[in-house]
Every structure is written in C-alpha cells, then in structure tokens.
Design a protein around this motif. Structure first.
Motif, PDB file in Angstrom:
ATOM      1  N   PHE A 187      33.633  25.750  55.757  1.00 58.68           N
ATOM      2  CA  PHE A 187      34.629  24.805  56.276  1.00 58.68           C
ATOM      3  C   PHE A 187      35.350  24.057  55.164  1.00 58.68           C
ATOM      4  O   PHE A 187      36.524  23.711  55.319  1.00 58.68           O
ATOM      5  CB  PHE A 187      33.959  23.838  57.264  1.00 58.68           C
ATOM      6  N   VAL A 188      34.686  23.822  54.024  1.00 54.09           N
ATOM      7  CA  VAL A 188      35.389  23.231  52.874  1.00 54.09           C
ATOM      8  C   VAL A 188      36.499  24.165  52.415  1.00 54.09           C
ATOM      9  O   VAL A 188      37.626  23.732  52.111  1.00 54.09           O
ATOM     10  CB  VAL A 188      34.390  22.940  51.732  1.00 54.09           C
ATOM     11  N   ASN A 189      36.204  25.452  52.375  1.00 56.58           N
ATOM     12  CA  ASN A 189      37.208  26.425  51.942  1.00 56.58           C
ATOM     13  C   ASN A 189      38.369  26.473  52.924  1.00 56.58           C
ATOM     14  O   ASN A 189      39.546  26.446  52.516  1.00 56.58           O
ATOM     15  CB  ASN A 189      36.560  27.806  51.818  1.00 56.58           C
ATOM     16  N   LEU A 190      38.079  26.530  54.232  1.00 52.57           N
ATOM     17  CA  LEU A 190      39.144  26.627  55.232  1.00 52.57           C
ATOM     18  C   LEU A 190      39.988  25.366  55.264  1.00 52.57           C
ATOM     19  O   LEU A 190      41.227  25.432  55.371  1.00 52.57           O
ATOM     20  CB  LEU A 190      38.540  26.909  56.614  1.00 52.57           C
ATOM     21  N   PHE A 239      41.260  38.862  53.684  1.00 51.35           N
ATOM     22  CA  PHE A 239      39.819  38.816  53.434  1.00 51.35           C
ATOM     23  C   PHE A 239      39.373  39.797  52.342  1.00 51.35           C
ATOM     24  O   PHE A 239      38.177  39.916  52.071  1.00 51.35           O
ATOM     25  CB  PHE A 239      39.044  39.124  54.722  1.00 51.35           C
ATOM     26  N   GLU A 240      40.332  40.509  51.709  1.00 54.63           N
ATOM     27  CA  GLU A 240      39.972  41.445  50.647  1.00 54.63           C
ATOM     28  C   GLU A 240      39.531  40.683  49.399  1.00 54.63           C
ATOM     29  O   GLU A 240      40.149  39.687  49.022  1.00 54.63           O
ATOM     30  CB  GLU A 240      41.164  42.337  50.295  1.00 54.63           C
ATOM     31  N   PRO A 241      38.460  41.149  48.734  1.00 53.64           N
ATOM     32  CA  PRO A 241      38.050  40.505  47.488  1.00 53.64           C
ATOM     33  C   PRO A 241      39.160  40.581  46.435  1.00 53.64           C
ATOM     34  O   PRO A 241      39.846  41.593  46.318  1.00 53.64           O
ATOM     35  CB  PRO A 241      36.822  41.324  47.046  1.00 53.64           C
ATOM     36  N   GLY A 301      37.542  33.423  47.723  1.00 56.86           N
ATOM     37  CA  GLY A 301      37.143  32.395  48.678  1.00 56.86           C
ATOM     38  C   GLY A 301      36.992  32.899  50.088  1.00 56.86           C
ATOM     39  O   GLY A 301      35.924  32.746  50.707  1.00 56.86           O
ATOM     40  N   LEU A 302      38.030  33.505  50.637  1.00 52.86           N
ATOM     41  CA  LEU A 302      37.972  33.956  52.029  1.00 52.86           C
ATOM     42  C   LEU A 302      37.069  35.175  52.195  1.00 52.86           C
ATOM     43  O   LEU A 302      36.506  35.380  53.273  1.00 52.86           O
ATOM     44  CB  LEU A 302      39.381  34.261  52.542  1.00 52.86           C
ATOM     45  N   SER A 303      36.926  35.982  51.134  1.00 56.74           N
ATOM     46  CA  SER A 303      35.973  37.094  51.198  1.00 56.74           C
ATOM     47  C   SER A 303      34.554  36.557  51.337  1.00 56.74           C
ATOM     48  O   SER A 303      33.750  37.072  52.127  1.00 56.74           O
ATOM     49  CB  SER A 303      36.101  37.960  49.945  1.00 56.74           C
ATOM     50  N   ILE A 304      34.243  35.495  50.586  1.00 55.77           N
ATOM     51  CA  ILE A 304      32.917  34.868  50.687  1.00 55.77           C
ATOM     52  C   ILE A 304      32.742  34.226  52.057  1.00 55.77           C
ATOM     53  O   ILE A 304      31.674  34.320  52.677  1.00 55.77           O
ATOM     54  CB  ILE A 304      32.734  33.840  49.560  1.00 55.77           C
ATOM     55  N   VAL A 305      33.792  33.569  52.543  1.00 52.63           N
ATOM     56  CA  VAL A 305      33.744  32.953  53.873  1.00 52.63           C
ATOM     57  C   VAL A 305      33.405  34.002  54.929  1.00 52.63           C
ATOM     58  O   VAL A 305      32.536  33.794  55.791  1.00 52.63           O
ATOM     59  CB  VAL A 305      35.086  32.272  54.195  1.00 52.63           C
ATOM     60  N   GLN A 306      34.081  35.144  54.868  1.00 49.46           N
ATOM     61  CA  GLN A 306      33.813  36.214  55.842  1.00 49.46           C
ATOM     62  C   GLN A 306      32.367  36.691  55.747  1.00 49.46           C
ATOM     63  O   GLN A 306      31.697  36.895  56.768  1.00 49.46           O
ATOM     64  CB  GLN A 306      34.765  37.389  55.601  1.00 49.46           C
TER      65      GLN A 306
END
Length: 641
Positions: free
Chosen positions: A540-543, A588-590, A604-609
């Motif tokens: 949630f910090v990332n989003l 969401f791609e690394p 960031g979003l790759s880790i979130v996923q």
C-alpha cells in the motif's frame, strides 16, 4: 461374285474384326485362317511358339505347311465345325496340341503354350507387374503427404489387381489409430479399425510385442477377410523400422487367385515401398517439428542468442537480443556479426569467431554492443561451435547475459543495503526520540490540565496542539519501526483498514507535498484476512506513493474496501494522468518503468504483484489516459492452505 458369296465375304470380314481384338492380346498362341487355310492373322504368342521370324511373316502361309499332324505328312484332312484337337509337329521339331475350330468360312487355330511358352508368358506378366511396382515406388519416394501416398498406392493396386477388392489402411504407429483409409469394395464396418495379421507375417516382420498387445491389432493363423462376399484374399502389414504403419488387403473370388504366391509377392513389394515412404514422411515431419520447436526455444529464451555461419554472417538473432539491441531480426540477419560492435572491438570479435570455428570455446567474454539508437550496451558471452552434417564446424553460437541489467541489479542491491542500514538507523533514532517525546507528552498534558483549571481556554488550546503534534510524531515513529523491521513469512489475522491507515501515516509527507486529498470508504462488515503486516504495508505504500506522483497538481485518492465473491476487494483510485493501454499491459513487468532514468527501478509494481499473489490474492489495473488509474486488489477470506 454372287450375292451370297459377297454376303459370306462380308460376314467373314466382320467376324475377323471381332476376333482380332481377342487373340492379338491373348497369351494363348492363336491364328485365323481363310477357307483355303491360309493365315489371315496370327498373334505374337503363335509366332513365338512356332519359331517365326515375325508375326507379319506368317500372313499368307498355309497352316498345313507349318503344322504337321503327328504321324502324317502332307495336307491335313478337313475338320468339322466342332473343335478338333490333334497333336502336331512344329517347324522346329517341337510338339504341341493344336485345336481347330471352324467359324463360318474362317478357322481358328490355337496351340497350347507348352512349358517354355507358359514360362515365358508368366515371366512377361511378372516383368510387367514388377515394372508397375517399381514405377509406383519411384513416385512414392517423391511424395511426403500421407493422402498423396495412399492415392498413388490405390492406383497401383487397381492396375495390378484389376477386378478385385482392395483396401489401403494407414495408422499412427504409436496409438494404432486409423489416420487414412482408401477402399474399393464392400468393406465390413467392424473390420475398419482393426488390423488382422497372419502369424507368418508377424514372424517375418519381427514386430515388437508392445505393438501386438494393442487392442487394435489381432493375430490369426490364416487370412481374415475384411470385405463382404469374398472367397480368398491377401493381407500384408506395412512395417518399417520395427513400426507398424498399416496394412494392404486384396480380396476376390477363387478364380481370381490362380497364382496367389505371385500376387502376394507383388503386394509385399508394393507394401515395402509404401512402408518406407510412410516412415520417411513421418521422420521428415518430426524433424521439421523438432526444428521449429528448437527455433521457438531459442527465440523465446531468456538469454541473448546469436548464431553466425563460417563467413561471419548472422543467421539466428533471438527476441532477447532484439530487445537488448533494439534491432529487428530482418535488419540484422545476413549482416556481418562484427557490425554489431564498435570499430575498436571488431578485431577482437573476429579472433573469437575464428577460434570458435576451430573448435575453441570462450567463456564470459565481455562485449560492447551498439544499439539501434547509438547507445553502447554491455553483455557477457559464452561461445560454442555447431557441427554440420559432415562433422565439420558449420557455425558458431554465442549465448550472453545483459550486463547493463546486471549493473542495475547491483546498484539496486547496494541501494537495498543502504535502506536496510537506514532502517536500523531509523529504529535507533526512534528509540532516542521516544524519551524526549514522552517527556513532551507528559508535560504538555500536565500544562493543558493546569490551564483548564485556570480557565485559560486559548492557552489550553495551544497546549492541546503540542500534545497532538507529539502524538503524530509517536505514531509515525512506531509505523516507521514496523515498516523497517524484517518481515516474517508467518501470516496472521489482520485488519486491512488498520494496515492501510499505517501505510497512509508513512506516506503523509508525499500526500502533503502533492496536495492530495485522501478519502477512505469501508463497508461495515469488512472482515480480517490472513496476511503479513510488513509485506502488505509495502504494497500500500507503493500504491499510494505512485498514485500521489501521478497527480502533479493535487487531486483525490480514494481507497475503498468491501466483501465480494468470498474475498475482500480493495480499490486504490486516483484521478491523475492515467496510462495508455500499451503501458498498462506492461505495468507489472520487472524493470519496466515510465519514469526518467535514475528516478525508478521498475521493480515496485512487480514486487507488489508478487506479494499479493503470495497471499493468494490478485491485482489488476484499470486506467484511462487523462482520467486516472485504479488498482483493484482481492484477498481470499479463507486462510491459504
């Protein structure tokens, strides 16, 4: 000539024309004579039997001059209308049985073929049939499609066994399932999918036991008919390379198989040609599939792969290398390999290529590659030689790793270590802050109480602000310590509202700086989920941070939570600039990032996923350019197994 004589003459000519087609093609030696017993026509078999120089030389000769009734000399006696058989002596001294049959004014004379003649006739037929089989085999060697192979063999069977029923059945050698069928005749439906082999054929072909164990293969001691109403038949399995490819069957009446051994030899020869052709077609098909399969593996491999021939020309250039260099395959294939590197490195690459063509490999060779936009990117390659069909080295393959990405990963590791150190430092700082914050809180509360007793409302309000500010600092420091603390893998019951509120506390600085208004909407029945607090805070910090950065001039961030389809559904919605579809598909791609170089890692979003999926959940993005973006998350209500 009288009218009656003319009529007889016309009748004789008509009858001669009718008989001409019969005896010229017959294997039985035959000749037609006029009323004076002169030969009007003789077939080739007749000329061979009496040793004539040519068939034409017999025309005009009297039959009595050529054939002498055994035991008599001179002209033979007249014969009646019925067939008369007499032994005769041939011009060369040989003997034969002659049959005389009168038809009107003509006499048909036939001779038995004799041992030599019969052998010659059979030999000529066999030679003709073998030539047909050879022609079929030569045609089969040129074809690779199963349907075409079956069609050619069907025509060959039609020519070799006229008037008889036949079937061509081809099966898959692994499953024994029927793949092709051609038949002429009333095929029994129950025999269509089963191959019934003679035990003697199984012995000769040495078929493996696993083939005979198939429920589609049956073995019998004698021939098993597959057509309705037939009396005899021949069946030959299609075997090549210890594999069963099908079967050929020929059936008919008893009279049609007067020489069944010869017929079987012909069918075996034809079956051998078809078996080899089917196996070759299968091997070529498998080779083509394997080649395509290997090409796909190379093309989709997560490594840089390039292949060059003996002249240094590029023949293979996979997708990873295309993405790495920016060049398309069409733009590179056929060019010299050294053209991909700067001029100062070309001599070194030429030496490496020459070494590989002599069988010497190289490992971890660092190479600078010129990308399509002029940038210089680094990669490390291993080389290997690829032998050709003759055993000599045909080409060289180089498999590499993107060092540019490795350098970025190293930088990220260093940054992660710095952040870890910063987390430890933050914990120490928080510990040092807690003591004075506790004093400030206690004395501010004491001051506020004294001011309340003194009735100084304005001053009491100021003391309350001191308490509120100290409380904010304490909450922030506690959240910072929780966020920096190494996260355990254990999942415990969590209230997502509490996790998100703590995440918002950590993001307060970016929310304030971007002038973003945060709105939360929770359903009253929002249950707890099984999760890891630290990792979900990271999500949630990332989003929240990304959402604030997408709203350059302030905006509204809405976080919603409700129960839907046995899951907790969360929405993180902003009214920022949004994304086009081609960006949203790759979000969401690394290492994929829309930020300027140095501003983000793309992880960031790759880790979130990854975190969401490790909780058994799902995350997707909905975005519209200039309208905003919404991340939709769902977490199962039941704990993961």
């Amino acid at each position: 000539m009288t009218k009656a004589a003319a009529t007889r003459s016309d009748g004789s000519a008509a009858l001669a024309d009718a008989l001409l087609g019969f005896f010229t093609s017959a294997d039985t030696p035959a000749a037609i004579c006029d009323p004076d017993r002169r030969i009007l026509a003789a077939n080739h078999a007749f000329g061979v039997r009496i040793g004539a120089r040519s068939d034409a030389a017999l025309v005009g000769e009297t039959i009595d001059a050529l054939l002498t009734v055994e035991g008599e000399e001179g002209p033979n006696a007249d014969v009646g209308p019925g067939p008369v058989q007499v032994p005769v002596v041939l011009p060369g001294g040989g003997r034969a049985m002659a049959t005389f049959k009168v038809a009107g004014e003509l006499t048909l004379v036939t001779l038995d073929a004799g041992l030599e003649g019969a052998r010659l006739a059979r030999a000529m037929r066999a030679l003709s049939d073998q030539q047909r089989v050879f022609s079929v085999g030569r045609l089969l060697s040129l074809l690779m499609v199963e349907e075409d192979l079956v069609g050619v063999v069907a025509q060959g069977l039609r020519d070799l066994f006229p008037g008889r029923f036949f079937a061509v059945r081809v099966v898959d050698p692994k499953s024994m399932a029927l793949t092709s069928l051609y038949s002429e005749g009333p095929l029994r439906p129950e025999e269509r999918d089963y191959l019934t082999l003679k035990r003697s054929a199984v012995t000769k072909t040495r078929l493996p036991a696993e083939i005979l164990d198939s429920d589609r293969v049956r073995v019998r001691s004698g021939y098993h008919p597959i057509f309705e109403g037939t009396e005899r038949g021949i069946g030959v399995p299609l075997v090549a390379g210890n594999q069963l490819f099908g079967m050929l069957n020929v059936e008919g009446g008893e009279a049609q198989f007067d020489d069944i051994e010869s017929d079987e030899r012909l069918l075996i020869a034809l079956a051998n040609h078809l078996s080899v052709a089917l196996r070759n077609a299968k091997l070529i098909g498998e080779a083509r599939y394997l080649r395509g399969y290997l090409e796909k593996i190379i093309d989709h491999a997560n490594a840089l792969i390039v292949v060059a021939d003996r002249k240094g020309r590029i023949t293979v250039f996979n997708r990873a290398f295309q993405a790495f260099s920016g060049f398309s395959r069409d733009a590179v294939v056929g060019r010299q390999l050294v053209e991909l590197v700067p001029p100062e490195e070309r001599q070194r690459i030429s030496r490496l290529l020459s070494m590989a063509l002599r069988g010497r490999t190289a490992e971890n060779v660092e190479v600078t590659v010129l990308s399509s936009d002029g940038r210089r990117v680094r990669a490390a390659f291993n080389t290997a030689s690829i032998p050709g069909p003759d055993g000599g080295i045909e080409s060289v393959i180089a498999i590499g790793t993107d060092l540019t990405r490795m350098v970025e990963l190293e930088r990220q590791v260093i940054q992660a270590e710095k952040l870890a150190s910063l987390g430890q430092l933050a914990a120490a700082v928080v510990h040092e802050l807690n003591n004075p914050l506790t004093s400030i809180t206690v004395y501010a509360d004491y001051l506020k109480e004294r001011l309340r007793e003194a009735g100084q409302a304005k001053e009491m309000e100021r003391a309350g602000r001191i308490l509120e500010a100290a409380g904010r600092i304490q909450r922030f420091t506690r959240s910072l310590v929780d966020y920096a603390r190494p996260s355990e893998e254990r999942h415990v019951p969590l209230d997502l509202r509490e996790v998100i509120e703590q995440s918002l506390d950590l993001c307060e600085h970016v929310v304030t700086r971007r002038n973003v208004q945060v709105v939360t909407e929770w359903s009253d029945d929002l249950p707890q989920i099984q999760g890891n607090r630290g990792k979900l805070q990271q999500v949630f910090v990332n989003l929240v941070t990304n959402a604030c950065q997408a709203m350059d001039e302030g905006g509204r961030l809405t976080i919603r939570g409700r129960v839907e389809d046995e899951a907790v559904r969360l929405e993180v919605e902003d009214d920022g600039h949004g994304m086009p579809p081609e960006i949203a598909e790759r979000i969401f791609e690394p290492f994929f990032s829309t930020k300027a170089p140095g501003k983000g890692t793309g992880l960031g979003l790759s880790i979130v996923q990854g975190i969401v999926e490790s909780h058994g959940g799902e995350i997707r993005v909905e975005s519209e350019l200039d309208r905003g973006t919404t991340f939709v998350l769902s977490f199962p209500l039941r704990p993961r197994a």
